[in-house]
Design an enzyme around this catalytic site. Structure first.
Site, PDB file in Angstrom:
ATOM      1  N   HIS A  89       0.577   1.249   5.071  1.00 19.92           N
ATOM      2  CA  HIS A  89       0.505   0.365   4.081  1.00 19.92           C
ATOM      3  C   HIS A  89       0.433   0.988   2.643  1.00 19.92           C
ATOM      4  O   HIS A  89       0.276   2.094   2.164  1.00 19.92           O
ATOM      5  CB  HIS A  89      -1.183  -0.415   4.123  1.00 19.92           C
ATOM      6  CG  HIS A  89      -2.346   0.560   3.844  1.00 19.92           C
ATOM      7  ND1 HIS A  89      -2.963   0.844   2.836  1.00 19.92           N
ATOM      8  CD2 HIS A  89      -2.809   1.421   4.804  1.00 19.92           C
ATOM      9  CE1 HIS A  89      -3.666   1.656   2.588  1.00 19.92           C
ATOM     10  NE2 HIS A  89      -4.059   1.844   4.252  1.00 19.92           N
ATOM     11  N   ASP A  91      -1.013  -0.642  -0.581  1.00 16.41           N
ATOM     12  CA  ASP A  91      -2.000  -0.638  -1.354  1.00 16.41           C
ATOM     13  C   ASP A  91      -3.103   0.240  -1.365  1.00 16.41           C
ATOM     14  O   ASP A  91      -3.155   1.122  -0.261  1.00 16.41           O
ATOM     15  CB  ASP A  91      -2.753  -2.207  -1.123  1.00 16.41           C
ATOM     16  CG  ASP A  91      -3.333  -2.302   0.240  1.00 16.41           C
ATOM     17  OD1 ASP A  91      -2.570  -1.966   1.143  1.00 16.41           O
ATOM     18  OD2 ASP A  91      -4.371  -2.796   0.489  1.00 16.41           O
ATOM     19  N   ASP A 120      -4.523   7.957   2.117  1.00 18.61           N
ATOM     20  CA  ASP A 120      -4.626   6.474   2.535  1.00 18.61           C
ATOM     21  C   ASP A 120      -3.811   5.513   1.561  1.00 18.61           C
ATOM     22  O   ASP A 120      -4.575   5.296   0.762  1.00 18.61           O
ATOM     23  CB  ASP A 120      -6.205   6.539   2.605  1.00 18.61           C
ATOM     24  CG  ASP A 120      -6.473   4.996   3.025  1.00 18.61           C
ATOM     25  OD1 ASP A 120      -5.749   4.412   3.830  1.00 18.61           O
ATOM     26  OD2 ASP A 120      -7.600   4.614   2.721  1.00 18.61           O
ATOM     27  N   GLU A 154      -3.837  -4.160   3.162  1.00 20.25           N
ATOM     28  CA  GLU A 154      -4.821  -3.390   4.206  1.00 20.25           C
ATOM     29  C   GLU A 154      -6.233  -3.000   3.834  1.00 20.25           C
ATOM     30  O   GLU A 154      -7.193  -3.078   4.643  1.00 20.25           O
ATOM     31  CB  GLU A 154      -3.865  -2.298   4.779  1.00 20.25           C
ATOM     32  CG  GLU A 154      -4.718  -1.665   5.887  1.00 20.25           C
ATOM     33  CD  GLU A 154      -5.937  -0.627   5.802  1.00 20.25           C
ATOM     34  OE1 GLU A 154      -6.694  -0.408   6.786  1.00 20.25           O
ATOM     35  OE2 GLU A 154      -6.181  -0.126   4.727  1.00 20.25           O
ATOM     36  N   GLU A 155      -6.374  -2.692   2.326  1.00 23.19           N
ATOM     37  CA  GLU A 155      -7.808  -2.333   2.012  1.00 23.19           C
ATOM     38  C   GLU A 155      -8.581  -3.732   1.840  1.00 23.19           C
ATOM     39  O   GLU A 155      -9.689  -3.585   1.403  1.00 23.19           O
ATOM     40  CB  GLU A 155      -7.593  -1.562   0.567  1.00 23.19           C
ATOM     41  CG  GLU A 155      -6.819  -0.317   0.796  1.00 23.19           C
ATOM     42  CD  GLU A 155      -7.582   0.865   1.614  1.00 23.19           C
ATOM     43  OE1 GLU A 155      -8.713   0.571   2.340  1.00 23.19           O
ATOM     44  OE2 GLU A 155      -7.158   1.932   1.635  1.00 23.19           O
ATOM     45  N   ASP A 178      -2.403   5.841   9.705  1.00 24.14           N
ATOM     46  CA  ASP A 178      -3.352   5.439   8.819  1.00 24.14           C
ATOM     47  C   ASP A 178      -4.625   6.158   9.106  1.00 24.14           C
ATOM     48  O   ASP A 178      -5.619   5.011   9.084  1.00 24.14           O
ATOM     49  CB  ASP A 178      -3.228   4.110   8.337  1.00 24.14           C
ATOM     50  CG  ASP A 178      -4.144   3.724   7.311  1.00 24.14           C
ATOM     51  OD1 ASP A 178      -4.334   4.395   6.647  1.00 24.14           O
ATOM     52  OD2 ASP A 178      -4.621   2.306   7.186  1.00 24.14           O
ATOM     53  N   HIS A 444     -10.665   7.201   0.106  1.00 23.30           N
ATOM     54  CA  HIS A 444     -11.616   6.411  -0.768  1.00 23.30           C
ATOM     55  C   HIS A 444     -12.607   7.302  -1.659  1.00 23.30           C
ATOM     56  O   HIS A 444     -13.415   6.887  -2.400  1.00 23.30           O
ATOM     57  CB  HIS A 444     -12.474   5.422   0.083  1.00 23.30           C
ATOM     58  CG  HIS A 444     -11.348   4.619   0.997  1.00 23.30           C
ATOM     59  ND1 HIS A 444     -12.257   3.308   1.186  1.00 23.30           N
ATOM     60  CD2 HIS A 444     -10.211   4.337   1.123  1.00 23.30           C
ATOM     61  CE1 HIS A 444     -11.218   2.604   1.814  1.00 23.30           C
ATOM     62  NE2 HIS A 444      -9.911   3.274   1.796  1.00 23.30           N
TER      63      HIS A 444
END
Length: 471
Positions: A89, A91, A120, A154-155, A178, A444
């Site tokens: 992903h 995003d 990520d 995805e997030e 991921d 994150h």
């Protein structure tokens, strides 16, 4: 014929270009932006720009590309009936505060590439792209097609893959770069549920009145702060003494102050991911445990007592009759992610439950509704994401294990997790890297980074894996 390919050497040859492409992608701040959403860019202009960047790179390298309405896209090579999928992903979550570097400058220092999305999932996704490139440039014969599928949401809500797979074929097997190496083959089911409480009309107003109670904002996080406003308290010195003693004995921080004739209690817990609630201290549940010892009135007492009795010291759902476990994926866990109460409308308990792969979500729903009803609560919301499990003997798992062990010299242990990875979007998929064992998980977090040596190593692993699965 046995091919003797030094995959690591092939990845190292392309290291500078690999790093340059990851940097270019990290520099696009592809945070979902609903305000800027439009046809062709459903997640806003920056996610669209990231997708366009990757598809353009794919086209430049001579792959077949497709943009599926801006929700997702793919880069494809090879031919044949069967399809191998690699799902990454583009995003990222918002950068947040406290960085020591610019989160979107993609700075390289001390062997690390820093930036939001570095691990990520932009670094691993570009590693998978270079893996395709290596297999293509070596001219290796393939009997199947390989498709790098690029999602844009995805997030948040996974609308990217939902839209994509309504229009495009599901791969026969695949993996998501991921998560963690070696291989995640089991992911628990995930339930979000609300238990709602309405104070009984006839409830007596004797005792202390709970005016409001608040803890937590997200179901999948352990709340680290809670606040309660209590009215009708007379001797506050005595109350303060009790509260200080409670906090001391429980190892949490608390404070109490007076405000407009009421007493405000605040409690500081320890945050953790909702999949592992025991790693934290749930501020809301701790505060409820203290309040349950006070003479609260008939309106608020049932709410507070249920929170304290059902959840304090029990993150495994035992007191609710939900203590499921299995060999494949371990114990059920319960996180009280959101707690709110006000005297007019009543209260809500927002739960995040992770259940083992062999447990039944419908049975959990019935048990939970029954336990809630006994205490005057109603199950007002229930969403269930089913577990994901691939048998250890599956050809996909065996192939990836062999590749990982050949490339690293380490055993390819199978992992079961309470979290959810992109592999769930595939019918037969596992999560495969790109975080190596022993590395801190900085996804994150502020100052997110990927080790450049790990990026290169992951590229070699993915290249061999793609070849072995598609040959």
């Amino acid at each position: 014929m046995a091919l003797n390919i030094d995959w690591m050497n092939e990845a190292k040859k392309r290291k500078d270009d690999l790093v340059r492409d990851v940097q270019a992608l990290v520099r696009i701040p592809s945070v979902r932006d609903d305000g800027g959403a439009k046809p062709g860019a459903p997640f806003g202009p920056k996610v669209a720009e990231a997708l366009d960047y990757m598809l353009t790179r794919g086209q430049e390298e001579g792959f077949c590309i497709k943009n599926v309405d801006g929700y997702a896209g793919h880069i494809e090579m090879g031919e044949g009936e069967k399809l191998i999928g690699v799902l990454g992903h583009l995003d990222v979550v918002p950068a947040g505060d406290g960085w020591s570097v610019d989160p979107f400058a993609a700075e390289v220092k001390d062997g690390r590439l820093y930036g939001r999305g570095a691990i990520d999932d932009k670094g691993p996704t570009v590693a998978a792209f270079y893996a395709l490139k290596i297999v293509k440039e070596l001219g290796l014969p393939l009997r199947k097609r390989v498709r790098l599928i690029l999602g844009g949401d995805e997030e948040s809500d996974w609308r990217c893959v939902a839209h994509y797979f309504q229009r495009e074929e599901m791969p026969d097997v695949g993996f998501a770069p991921d998560a963690d190496f070696p291989i995640i083959h089991a992911e628990k089911g995930i339930i979000d549920a609300d238990l709602s409480y309405r104070p009984p009309e006839s409830a007596e107003a004797e005792g202390l009145a709970l005016a409001s109670f608040q803890a937590g904002r997200r179901y999948n996080m352990v709340p680290d702060a809670a606040e309660a406003v209590v009215e009708g308290a007379g001797r506050t010195e005595e109350l303060l003494g009790l509260y200080e003693q409670f906090c001391r004995e429980r190892g949490v921080k608390g404070s109490m102050r007076q405000s407009e004739g009421a007493v405000v209690f605040q409690l500081e817990g320890v945050s953790a991911h909702g999949a592992e609630p025991e790693r934290g201290k749930n501020a809301g549940v701790y505060l409820a445990q203290f309040l349950a010892s006070l003479p609260l009135d008939g309106r608020s007492r049932p709410f507070i007592q249920f929170v304290a009795s059902a959840f304090f010291g029990d993150a495994r759902g035992r007191r609710l009759g939900l203590a499921y476990r299995d060999e494949q994926s371990g114990d059920l866990t319960v996180n009280v992610g959101v707690l709110s109460y006000d005297r007019r409308h009543g209260g809500t308990i927002g739960l995040n439950i992770r259940y083992p792969v062999t447990a039944d979500g419908d049975a959990i729903r019935r048990t939970l509704a029954g336990a809630a009803a006994e205490h005057g609560f109603a199950l007002s919301r229930f969403s269930d994401t089913k577990p994901h499990y691939i048998d250890p003997s599956h050809e996909l798992v065996r192939t990836l294990q062999r590749v990982y062990e050949e490339q690293t010299g380490e055993p390819a242990r199978l992992l079961a997790i309470g979290g959810g990875t992109y592999a769930r979007a595939l019918t037969a998929g596992v999560a495969f890297g790109a975080l190596f064992p022993g590395r801190p998980d900085v996804a994150h977090q502020k100052d997110e980074y990927i080790e450049i040596d790990d990026l290169v190593k992951a590229t070699a692993i993915y290249a061999q894996a793609i070849y072995e699965l598609a040959k």
